[in-house]
Design a protein around this motif. Structure first.
Motif, PDB file in Angstrom:
ATOM      1  N   LYS A 180      -2.462  -6.067  -6.594  1.00 58.31           N
ATOM      2  CA  LYS A 180      -3.710  -5.306  -6.501  1.00 58.31           C
ATOM      3  C   LYS A 180      -3.628  -4.187  -5.473  1.00 58.31           C
ATOM      4  CE  LYS A 180      -7.459  -8.348  -7.962  1.00 58.31           C
ATOM      5  NZ  LYS A 180      -8.495  -9.260  -7.503  1.00 58.31           N
ATOM      6  N   LYS A 181      -3.091  -4.522  -4.290  1.00 59.29           N
ATOM      7  CA  LYS A 181      -3.031  -3.548  -3.195  1.00 59.29           C
ATOM      8  C   LYS A 181      -2.252  -2.308  -3.602  1.00 59.29           C
ATOM      9  CE  LYS A 181      -3.243  -5.559   1.469  1.00 59.29           C
ATOM     10  NZ  LYS A 181      -2.381  -5.987   2.590  1.00 59.29           N
ATOM     11  N   GLU A 241       0.829  -1.200   0.000  1.00 61.55           N
ATOM     12  CA  GLU A 241       0.000   0.000   0.000  1.00 61.55           C
ATOM     13  C   GLU A 241       0.874   1.265   0.000  1.00 61.55           C
ATOM     14  OE1 GLU A 241      -2.467   0.321   3.409  1.00 61.55           O
ATOM     15  OE2 GLU A 241      -3.894   1.668   2.415  1.00 61.55           O
ATOM     16  N   SER A 287      -4.039  -0.343  -6.442  1.00 54.26           N
ATOM     17  CA  SER A 287      -5.208   0.380  -5.947  1.00 54.26           C
ATOM     18  C   SER A 287      -4.779   1.613  -5.149  1.00 54.26           C
ATOM     19  CB  SER A 287      -6.066  -0.572  -5.109  1.00 54.26           C
ATOM     20  OG  SER A 287      -6.782   0.144  -4.144  1.00 54.26           O
ATOM     21  N   SER A 307      -3.763   4.812  -7.081  1.00 50.81           N
ATOM     22  CA  SER A 307      -4.822   5.708  -7.495  1.00 50.81           C
ATOM     23  C   SER A 307      -4.535   6.358  -8.849  1.00 50.81           C
ATOM     24  CB  SER A 307      -4.984   6.782  -6.410  1.00 50.81           C
ATOM     25  OG  SER A 307      -6.206   7.453  -6.544  1.00 50.81           O
ATOM     26  N   ARG A 316       1.710   7.374  -6.259  1.00 51.88           N
ATOM     27  CA  ARG A 316       0.724   8.442  -6.415  1.00 51.88           C
ATOM     28  C   ARG A 316       1.334   9.804  -6.087  1.00 51.88           C
ATOM     29  NH1 ARG A 316      -5.042   8.808  -3.038  1.00 51.88           N
ATOM     30  NH2 ARG A 316      -5.844  10.654  -4.117  1.00 51.88           N
TER      31      ARG A 316
END
Lengths: 247, 247
Positions: free
Chosen positions: B52-53, B23, B56, B59, B30
């Protein structure tokens, strides 16, 4: 770096309008604490701002969440406020003074000095502030970012505004941090360089007299500009001694 | 605000040393995109930076993750780099130039102008950079924050450094954003104020001649400083007409 008490009542009030995620509220609290801000108001928060998720995300800034004041409308949240800056990611179709975070911070500081209460308001994660929220503000603030990718996480918007607040008097400068020791004096350095030249002389490094001066200058220059400490000079003496012994 | 292509090769390389959470790697991507940075290197990432983490959390900045280059050691990651700035949350017991993000950004820009490759390195989430990492750097950079609460999330550290990079030439100023219309001219305003005075005269507002001039000045001043648009003047004419009719 200036020191302030952990929680002080100065600075602008941070108002989150309809924030959604507990994690974001926690991260806002953390960002506020990073920047010496402590007054948080929440208008209709969707998730629990005092639950585990929020507290964990606040990473030690739980007091900001515990002291947060909750309101049912932005109008109520701003009732005692005298100057309102609304953050927005894009220009709006509304006649308002428009500025970046530096000017907004200057105006905030100036108003606070005159004992006015100032609020910075931030919109919900997905949509940002609505026009009816902006209508209650004195000015719009846009954080300057890559226009091709300007969407900021809520806590990051608060962090950047808060960072401007915290660093408003920050004068950046370069210093040399000393580990062990202190900067060597030029005399200490020249004694070391003399010792180095001696070893090199014996090793035949300065064999060609016509080149000796230039070679010495080039070599010395490496050390002269290096801001060595007295502790580092000791290290270099030991290195020399080791090399001499090897021969 | 200056425009740049979505992904450009300018700017410093961002190196994450042993980052842990997917994350956070996504949020770093980002933050980099927010600030016009695109070159990401990862040294021994613990979690998947393309899963995926991470995607996502990025962003919309997945390209930064996809183009990230992976290394087994910081030394390899810096092999082609000529100037290295290491971020640190605290002073270290190591003799190094030490500075804030403004000076670091100036030095970065100056080195890049001379075609040098520059890297900014960031340590793992829990511990920050180790001394052996710092030893490979030319200088240490500390982000100025509340010393009572200075721990920043990894992506927020990258964001603040990147923000300094993006805004290095930013000159803040206040403007009046126009919604509909344009600023009214002083002539348009004085015609409106004449119309207002007429209504007020008929309504008996200016009944006391000795106070009339001062009352008029105070009232006019509210509007004179308000930077009204021609569209807003139209609104006010309609308000006056409605009030007149009511009488």
């Amino acid at each position: 770096m200036k020191k302030i008490p952990l929680v002080h009542q100065g600075g602008p009030v941070v108002v989150l309008v309809r924030p959604q995620l507990a994690e974001n509220m926690g991260m806002v609290a953390r960002a506020m604490m990073n920047c010496g801000l402590s007054q948080l108001r929440l208008v209709n928060p969707r998730e629990d701002w005092k639950g585990k998720k929020a507290i964990s995300a606040s990473s030690g800034a739980a007091t900001v969440l515990e002291n947060a004041v909750i309101f049912n409308s932005l109008e109520e949240a701003l009732a005692d406020i005298q100057m309102v800056f609304a953050t927005t990611a894009r220009e709006r179709d509304m006649t308002k003074p428009f500025m970046g975070p530096i000017v907004a911070t200057q105006k905030t500081e100036s108003a606070l000095k005159h004992k006015e209460k100032v609020a910075w308001i931030f919109g919900p994660e997905r949509t940002g502030l609505e026009n009816s929220d902006l209508a209650l503000s004195d000015a719009l603030v846009q954080i300057p970012l890559n226009p091709a990718h300007s969407s900021l996480n809520l806590s990051q918007a608060v962090l950047i505004m808060g960072y401007h607040w915290w660093t408003r008097d920050f004068k950046d400068k370069e210093t040399l941090v000393m580990g062990a020791g202190r900067p060597a004096t030029k005399k200490e350095l020249s004694v070391f360089l003399g010792r180095l030249d001696e070893s090199l002389m014996q090793a035949g490094y300065y064999a060609m007299p016509e080149k000796q001066e230039r070679m010495r200058r080039n070599l010395h220059n490496i050390f002269e500009r290096n801001r060595l400490t007295n502790a580092e000079l000791k290290t270099l003496y030991n290195v020399l001694a080791a090399l001499d012994k090897k021969k």
